[in-house]
Write a protein that holds these residues in place. Structure first.
Motif, PDB file in Angstrom:
ATOM      1  N   GLY A 200       0.820  -1.209   0.000  1.00  5.50           N
ATOM      2  CA  GLY A 200       0.000   0.000   0.000  1.00  5.50           C
ATOM      3  C   GLY A 200       0.852   1.256   0.000  1.00  5.50           C
ATOM      4  N   LEU A 201       1.914   1.258   0.817  1.00  7.15           N
ATOM      5  CA  LEU A 201       2.842   2.403   0.839  1.00  7.15           C
ATOM      6  C   LEU A 201       3.563   2.551  -0.497  1.00  7.15           C
ATOM      7  CD1 LEU A 201       4.379   2.065   4.407  1.00  7.15           C
ATOM      8  CD2 LEU A 201       2.873   3.876   3.596  1.00  7.15           C
ATOM      9  N   PHE A 202       3.949   1.423  -1.090  1.00  8.60           N
ATOM     10  CA  PHE A 202       4.610   1.465  -2.392  1.00  8.60           C
ATOM     11  C   PHE A 202       3.696   2.099  -3.445  1.00  8.60           C
ATOM     12  CE2 PHE A 202       4.729  -0.716  -6.542  1.00  8.60           C
ATOM     13  CZ  PHE A 202       5.950  -0.233  -7.019  1.00  8.60           C
ATOM     14  N   VAL A 203       2.416   1.729  -3.435  1.00 13.10           N
ATOM     15  CA  VAL A 203       1.470   2.285  -4.403  1.00 13.10           C
ATOM     16  C   VAL A 203       1.357   3.793  -4.225  1.00 13.10           C
ATOM     17  CG1 VAL A 203      -0.961   2.369  -5.072  1.00 13.10           C
ATOM     18  CG2 VAL A 203       0.147   0.161  -4.702  1.00 13.10           C
ATOM     19  N   ILE A 204       1.235   4.236  -2.977  1.00 16.68           N
ATOM     20  CA  ILE A 204       1.095   5.672  -2.719  1.00 16.68           C
ATOM     21  C   ILE A 204       2.348   6.435  -3.156  1.00 16.68           C
ATOM     22  CG2 ILE A 204       0.902   7.409  -0.896  1.00 16.68           C
ATOM     23  CD1 ILE A 204      -0.887   5.480   0.614  1.00 16.68           C
ATOM     24  N   VAL A 208       0.939   8.607  -6.204  1.00 13.90           N
ATOM     25  CA  VAL A 208       0.461   9.889  -5.681  1.00 13.90           C
ATOM     26  C   VAL A 208       1.614  10.810  -5.295  1.00 13.90           C
ATOM     27  CG1 VAL A 208      -0.912  10.984  -3.877  1.00 13.90           C
ATOM     28  CG2 VAL A 208      -1.678   8.831  -4.885  1.00 13.90           C
ATOM     29  N   ILE A 209       2.586  10.293  -4.554  1.00 13.54           N
ATOM     30  CA  ILE A 209       3.696  11.143  -4.106  1.00 13.54           C
ATOM     31  C   ILE A 209       4.493  11.658  -5.302  1.00 13.54           C
ATOM     32  CG2 ILE A 209       5.782  11.258  -2.710  1.00 13.54           C
ATOM     33  CD1 ILE A 209       3.178  11.027  -1.124  1.00 13.54           C
ATOM     34  N   ILE A 210       4.764  10.793  -6.261  1.00 12.10           N
ATOM     35  CA  ILE A 210       5.487  11.222  -7.462  1.00 12.10           C
ATOM     36  C   ILE A 210       4.665  12.246  -8.235  1.00 12.10           C
ATOM     37  CG2 ILE A 210       6.284  10.449  -9.735  1.00 12.10           C
ATOM     38  CD1 ILE A 210       7.309   7.933  -8.447  1.00 12.10           C
ATOM     39  N   ASP A 211       3.352  12.035  -8.321  1.00  9.27           N
ATOM     40  CA  ASP A 211       2.483  13.004  -8.995  1.00  9.27           C
ATOM     41  C   ASP A 211       2.570  14.373  -8.326  1.00  9.27           C
ATOM     42  OD1 ASP A 211       1.697  11.040 -10.719  1.00  9.27           O
ATOM     43  OD2 ASP A 211      -0.273  10.719  -9.815  1.00  9.27           O
ATOM     44  N   VAL A 212       2.512  14.375  -6.998  1.00  9.85           N
ATOM     45  CA  VAL A 212       2.576  15.641  -6.251  1.00  9.85           C
ATOM     46  C   VAL A 212       3.899  16.355  -6.526  1.00  9.85           C
ATOM     47  CG1 VAL A 212       2.692  16.660  -3.944  1.00  9.85           C
ATOM     48  CG2 VAL A 212       0.981  14.911  -4.447  1.00  9.85           C
ATOM     49  N   LEU A 213       4.995  15.615  -6.519  1.00 12.98           N
ATOM     50  CA  LEU A 213       6.309  16.213  -6.766  1.00 12.98           C
ATOM     51  C   LEU A 213       6.393  16.785  -8.181  1.00 12.98           C
ATOM     52  CD1 LEU A 213       8.645  13.582  -5.040  1.00 12.98           C
ATOM     53  CD2 LEU A 213       8.011  15.853  -4.211  1.00 12.98           C
ATOM     54  N   LEU A 214       5.885  16.045  -9.160  1.00 13.35           N
ATOM     55  CA  LEU A 214       5.923  16.521 -10.546  1.00 13.35           C
ATOM     56  C   LEU A 214       5.014  17.732 -10.750  1.00 13.35           C
ATOM     57  CD1 LEU A 214       5.969  13.126 -12.493  1.00 13.35           C
ATOM     58  CD2 LEU A 214       7.865  14.723 -12.140  1.00 13.35           C
ATOM     59  N   ILE A 215       3.852  17.733 -10.081  1.00 15.27           N
ATOM     60  CA  ILE A 215       2.968  18.898 -10.148  1.00 15.27           C
ATOM     61  C   ILE A 215       3.652  20.109  -9.532  1.00 15.27           C
ATOM     62  CG2 ILE A 215       0.827  19.888  -9.227  1.00 15.27           C
ATOM     63  CD1 ILE A 215      -0.432  17.107  -9.510  1.00 15.27           C
ATOM     64  N   PHE A 216       4.340  19.896  -8.405  1.00 23.04           N
ATOM     65  CA  PHE A 216       5.071  20.984  -7.750  1.00 23.04           C
ATOM     66  C   PHE A 216       6.150  21.542  -8.672  1.00 23.04           C
ATOM     67  CE2 PHE A 216       8.671  22.419  -5.137  1.00 23.04           C
ATOM     68  CZ  PHE A 216       8.046  23.411  -4.389  1.00 23.04           C
ATOM     69  N   VAL A 217       6.909  20.661  -9.317  1.00 24.97           N
ATOM     70  CA  VAL A 217       7.951  21.109 -10.258  1.00 24.97           C
ATOM     71  C   VAL A 217       7.333  21.879 -11.420  1.00 24.97           C
ATOM     72  CG1 VAL A 217       9.695  20.330 -11.909  1.00 24.97           C
ATOM     73  CG2 VAL A 217       9.557  19.261  -9.649  1.00 24.97           C
ATOM     74  N   SER A 218       6.203  21.381 -11.928  1.00 25.00           N
ATOM     75  CA  SER A 218       5.529  22.052 -13.042  1.00 25.00           C
ATOM     76  C   SER A 218       5.143  23.470 -12.664  1.00 25.00           C
ATOM     77  CB  SER A 218       4.280  21.265 -13.459  1.00 25.00           C
ATOM     78  OG  SER A 218       4.614  19.991 -13.936  1.00 25.00           O
TER      79      SER A 218
END
Length: 313
Positions: A200-204, A208-218
């Motif tokens: 479950g942690l791996f999925v998040i 989700v965590i990678i998405d948040v980081l990429l959105i932040f960079v964008s």
């Protein structure tokens, strides 16, 4: 609560309690659930109808918004009708297979929405940083490849079906919640659930965590480009186009992240607080998203006004 430890019996039917500790308030709690669900259905279906029927809105940004609206409808429909059944009719009985299916669809749509928000951030980055090349970069071929990011949700969540089905649920068949969650269900197994927790942690983290980081960079790159614009009006217009997306990002990720953390580490948090927060994530973003875009996006606002007030433009 019935507990059957070490008897070899594995429950195949469970009972959802709704919001434990607030049973006397279930009828009142159902009112915002019902209202928000109706607004969600009306608002998102109207948004999809407008985008699909108006050729002027057949652009990548509106196509991604249409995907988000569809995901919102599916996400809330997975949860809210069942919660209303519990509040109104005490219909909390649910089979293990249906419970696991709910975990799969709820989790898949959640990760799909995260991917759609990432794609929308990429769209805004191209529109602001490379406005003259927008149509040449976001071709139909590229959009088709980008949309494939949504498929990762089904691929990453699919193993959870087998991780749950392998467990023996002999502790209890009473679930203090309005819907089935992965770890919330796994905790009632007598087997070792460390694989479930770590996966479950791996999925998040991998989604989700990678998405948040990429959105932040964008958005860091977008802000860098915006504040280097010479025209104040151009800066205001660019920031305004991102306002709706930023609001939706905050509404989506903040309750979702807190819900996930509370589920795993919030042992001292009252159960009803966790359950209410989990339902806020299902209720509020799908209801508010079409309202935000309807107010902030001129093209959609004009089309809505034309539908309800055809003599006015």
């Amino acid at each position: 609560m019935i507990t059957l430890n070490h008897t070899g019996v594995s429950h195949t039917v469970f009972r959802l309690l709704g919001i434990p500790g607030l049973e006397d308030q279930h009828m009142w709690i159902s009112i915002p659930f019902f209202i928000s669900y109706i607004i969600n259905l009306l608002g998102n279906n109207l948004l999809i109808f407008i985008i699909l029927t108006k050729r002027s809105l057949h652009e990548p940004m509106y196509f991604f918004l249409c995907m988000l609206a569809g995901a919102d409808i599916v996400l809330s429909t997975c949860i809210v009708p069942q919660a209303l059944g519990i509040f109104w009719f005490h219909a909390g009985k649910i089979s293990l297979d249906r419970c696991v299916s709910q975990v799969f669809f709820y989790s898949s749509i959640f990760i799909s929405e995260s991917g759609i928000l990432l794609v929308m951030a990429f769209d805004r980055y191209i529109a602001i940083c490379y406005p003259l090349r927008y149509t040449t970069i976001l071709t139909h071929s590229l959009i088709g490849k980008i949309v494939c990011i949504v498929l990762r949700s089904f691929c990453t969540i699919f193993p959870i079906i087998f991780l749950l089905k392998r467990l023996n649920f002999c502790r209890s068949n009473i679930l203090p919640h309005t819907f089935c969650e992965h770890i919330g269900l796994a905790k009632y197994a007598c087997d070792d659930i460390r694989v479930n927790i770590w996966y479950g942690l791996f999925v998040i983290i991998s989604t989700v965590i990678i998405d948040v980081l990429l959105i932040f960079v964008s958005y860091m790159m977008i802000l860098h480009a915006v504040f280097h614009m010479s025209s104040k009006n151009a800066r205001h217009k660019a920031l305004n186009t991102c306002g709706s997306h930023v609001c939706i990002i905050v509404l989506f990720y903040v309750p979702a992240i807190f819900t996930s953390l509370f589920q795993r580490f919030g042992r001292h948090i009252p159960p009803h607080v966790h359950i209410l927060l989990a339902n806020v994530f299902v209720l509020v973003p799908p209801m508010v998203n079409p309202i935000i875009y309807g107010i902030k996006t001129k093209q959609i606002r004009e089309q809505v006004a034309h539908i309800f007030f055809p003599k006015q433009k």
